[in-house]
Design a protein around this motif. Structure first.
Motif, PDB file in Angstrom:
ATOM      1  N   VAL A 483      -8.856  -9.322   5.290  1.00 27.17           N
ATOM      2  CA  VAL A 483      -7.941  -8.256   4.901  1.00 27.17           C
ATOM      3  C   VAL A 483      -6.654  -8.429   5.698  1.00 27.17           C
ATOM      4  N   ALA A 484      -5.592  -7.763   5.235  1.00 26.03           N
ATOM      5  CA  ALA A 484      -4.288  -7.924   5.877  1.00 26.03           C
ATOM      6  C   ALA A 484      -3.624  -6.587   6.130  1.00 26.03           C
ATOM      7  N   ARG A 490      -0.840   0.283   4.991  1.00 22.65           N
ATOM      8  CA  ARG A 490      -2.089   0.137   4.236  1.00 22.65           C
ATOM      9  C   ARG A 490      -2.811  -1.138   4.641  1.00 22.65           C
ATOM     10  N   VAL A 491      -4.090  -1.178   4.298  1.00 21.32           N
ATOM     11  CA  VAL A 491      -4.928  -2.344   4.559  1.00 21.32           C
ATOM     12  C   VAL A 491      -5.216  -3.008   3.222  1.00 21.32           C
ATOM     13  N   ARG A 492      -4.910  -4.303   3.108  1.00 23.22           N
ATOM     14  CA  ARG A 492      -5.003  -5.006   1.824  1.00 23.22           C
ATOM     15  C   ARG A 492      -6.138  -6.019   1.817  1.00 23.22           C
ATOM     16  N   PRO A 517      -4.939  -3.597  -2.910  1.00 24.76           N
ATOM     17  CA  PRO A 517      -5.553  -2.647  -1.992  1.00 24.76           C
ATOM     18  C   PRO A 517      -6.944  -3.106  -1.620  1.00 24.76           C
ATOM     19  N   ILE A 518      -7.302  -2.856  -0.386  1.00 18.69           N
ATOM     20  CA  ILE A 518      -8.599  -3.304   0.105  1.00 18.69           C
ATOM     21  C   ILE A 518      -9.729  -2.611  -0.644  1.00 18.69           C
ATOM     22  N   LYS A 519     -10.823  -3.299  -0.819  1.00 20.09           N
ATOM     23  CA  LYS A 519     -11.967  -2.764  -1.555  1.00 20.09           C
ATOM     24  C   LYS A 519     -13.161  -2.618  -0.619  1.00 20.09           C
TER      25      LYS A 519
END
Length: 612
Positions: A483-484, A490-492, A517-519
């Motif tokens: 993740v980034a 936000r966290v992607r 968007p992060i899942k």
């Protein structure tokens, strides 16, 4: 190819240790050499001999006439009273460097932020800059000088993932000419693979030479040990495990070796995957239950900056997540928020009742109180034994696995080097038996051998793992997803891993960019269907969002099947290494699979934009 620098029968002793023992080697024109070895093994000493700043006790070092040698050392030699322009460009006139595309590339690649007017631009003084910024200046100065022989000692220190990728590309492009040579000491295995065409290992006073980068070095070392008829016990060491992971990774990892690899393949024919993910998740669920750490609608402001903006994140038992991001985006702050050390500005944090968090920070000051204790006492103070990979190991055994031999375990903590202190910090953390592990730049000051030992220990560790690192190899090796943090709060999620992060950053004009968007991977959803962490805002109707989630679920299943087929193809290619006709057919099928993967990932990304 002629040697620009030659070392003949060099011997050099420091104290009672023979750092170089009858070493002969040469840096030839057009060569790019990576230098590896244990901390304290003599890598920096070898570089200083090549640079001419240290003379060997015996033997001689010769340089081709007129050869300019420049070296980037680990020490800070910049004048604090100089300006950035003076430190990097010397007395070069503005029109001279501004008209040189190579110099502009270096300034943009390494000093992009420092050139901003808000930072004082090129007229800013060196003195007030941070250690990382001064390190970038020193590296930029060496690259701008453009010598025939460039010697770099740990150039990736203080560089983020983007900076490491830029430096690798620059060195390959600029130091591939037939009139120059490059030698670089590095513990960054991805960087070593990307840059080096040869690898020198400094070990026990010798310099062993290998063709290719890190992957080739591991393959060749395994082959040498096979030829030396090592024992069955030796065959089960870390080298085989690392080799097995490399062969299961992207094909590019093994494209550089110029020798036969069929014998090396025999070594790993029965080697299991580095981690049994199903078993580890089962153990993790047993130890943690279904609830680990949840952030709901969490926001966090530090110093007037919003580092987290309404983030919802459900950590599942057994997840192994790598975190990347621009400097200052809040990666360390995210770990502190997850651990509960830093209260949220708004939103909620929920922690399972069985959770034990272990947080490795970038500081080693916690060891100051133990300066007078012996290493083994500092470890046993936490616990005398622990479980690793389903087996009980004593404090002494685990210390040995992380590089503290029997004698070194009796050393006082105050006498340890920086790398040894980092190892002790990790060792004490693991002995405390956490089931949620948060690692903030764990590779700092660790050599490659220690890194592989640490990865081996963590392979058998059952729990939830989050690791923040600029070490691309470590991220891909330890985590199952990345993740980034991109500076937008936000966290992607990064379905394409670090490569996708670099592509997004390269195509974005601003630090905060749009991404996926992060899942969350909820433990109740065995199918892998994910829930978005985003708070919405895509403009899609509820029906469109539902359809997009169905598409994402379908694509994820198809990607899983592609992974399985790709794995089988790699196994078949390893079996058919001598059948060139069959290999061509398998390679064509593999390329088709890669194209299918790219198409599916594109379909997933389009659906993810609607769910956002």
């Amino acid at each position: 190819m002629a040697n620009l620098v030659s070392v003949e029968r060099a011997r050099l002793t420091l104290g009672t240790a023979a750092v170089l023992d009858d070493v002969s080697l040469g840096l030839s024109t057009g060569s790019r050499v990576g230098i590896v070895g244990r901390n304290g093994g003599g890598k920096t000493t070898l570089l200083s001999v090549l640079a001419g700043t240290r003379q060997p006790d015996e033997g001689r070092v010769t340089r081709a006439g007129g050869t300019r040698v420049d070296v980037l050392s680990q020490g800070d030699t910049l004048d604090p009273a100089a300006t950035v322009a003076e430190a990097v460009l010397g007395g070069m006139a503005e029109h001279e460097w501004a008209g040189d595309a190579r110099i502009r590339d270096v300034l943009d690649g390494l000093l992009g932020g420092l050139q901003a007017p808000a930072m004082g631009g090129l007229d800013a003084l060196v003195g007030p800059l941070s250690g990382g910024e001064r390190r970038r200046l020193a590296l930029a100065r060496a690259l701008v000088a453009d010598p025939e022989v460039l010697l770099l000692d740990e150039p990736t220190n203080h560089l983020d993932v983007e900076g490491v990728a830029w430096l690798a590309e620059h060195l390959v492009r600029r130091w591939s000419r037939p009139d120059n040579a490059l030698a670089v000491i590095t513990h960054d295995r991805w960087f070593l693979d990307a840059v080096a065409e040869r690898t020198w290992e400094v070990v026990d006073g010798r310099v062993e030479q290998y063709d290719g980068g890190y992957a080739a070095y591991v393959l060749a070392k395994a082959e040498r040990e096979r030829i030396a008829a090592v024992t069955a016990e030796r065959r089960n060491n870390l080298l085989r495990k690392e080799l097995a992971w490399l062969r299961r990774g992207p094909p590019a990892r093994t494209s550089k070796p110029k020798f036969r690899i069929d014998a090396a393949n025999e070594l790993i024919a029965d080697e299991p995957p580095p981690r049994d993910e199903v078993e580890l998740v089962r153990f993790a669920t047993t130890r943690l239950g279904k609830d680990v750490i949840d952030l709901h609608d969490a926001s966090l402001e530090v110093g007037g900056r919003t580092l987290l903006d309404r983030v919802t994140w459900h950590l599942a038992p057994g997840e192994r997540i790598g975190v990347v991001g621009v400097n200052g985006a809040g990666k360390s702050t995210l770990l502190r928020a997850l651990s509960g050390e830093l209260p949220l500005t708004s939103g909620t944090r929920k922690q399972g009742i069985t959770v034990r968090v272990g947080h490795l920070t970038q500081e080693v000051r916690e060891l100051e109180a133990l300066r007078q204790r012996r290493v083994i006492d500092a470890v046993e103070e936490v616990r005398a034994s622990t479980m690793v990979g389903g087996k009980e190991v004593s404090a002494s055994q685990l210390a040995k696995r992380l590089g503290f031999s029997g004698g070194r375990q009796q050393t006082r903590v105050g006498d340890l080097s920086g790398g040894e202190r980092r190892r002790l910090q990790i060792l004490r953390l693991l002995m405390d038996e956490p089931n949620v592990l948060l690692l903030d730049e764990p590779t700092n000051d660790l050599d490659i051998e220690t890194l592989t030992q640490l990865e081996d220990v963590l392979d058998g560790w059952a729990g939830t793992l989050l690791v923040v690192s600029h070490d691309r190899y470590l991220l891909e090796r330890l985590s199952d997803r990345q993740v980034a943090l991109l500076g937008d709060g936000r966290v992607r999620d990064l379905p394409g891993g670090v490569a996708e992060y670099l592509r997004l950053r390269a195509t974005s004009p601003s630090p905060a960019l749009s991404g996926n968007p992060i899942k969350a991977r909820s433990p109740e959803k065995a199918s892998g269907v994910s829930e978005s962490f985003s708070d919405g805002g895509s403009g899609a109707s509820p029906g469109q969002v539902r359809e997009a989630r169905k598409i994402m679920a379908r694509v994820e299943k198809q990607l899983s099947k592609v992974d399985t087929r790709e794995q089988r193809l790699h196994e078949e290619m390893a079996e058919q290494v001598d059948d060139h006709e069959r290999l061509r057919d398998l390679d064509a099928r593999l390329r088709a699979l890669h194209e299918e993967r790219e198409t599916l990932e594109g379909e997933w990304l389009e659906a993810a934009e609607l769910v956002e």
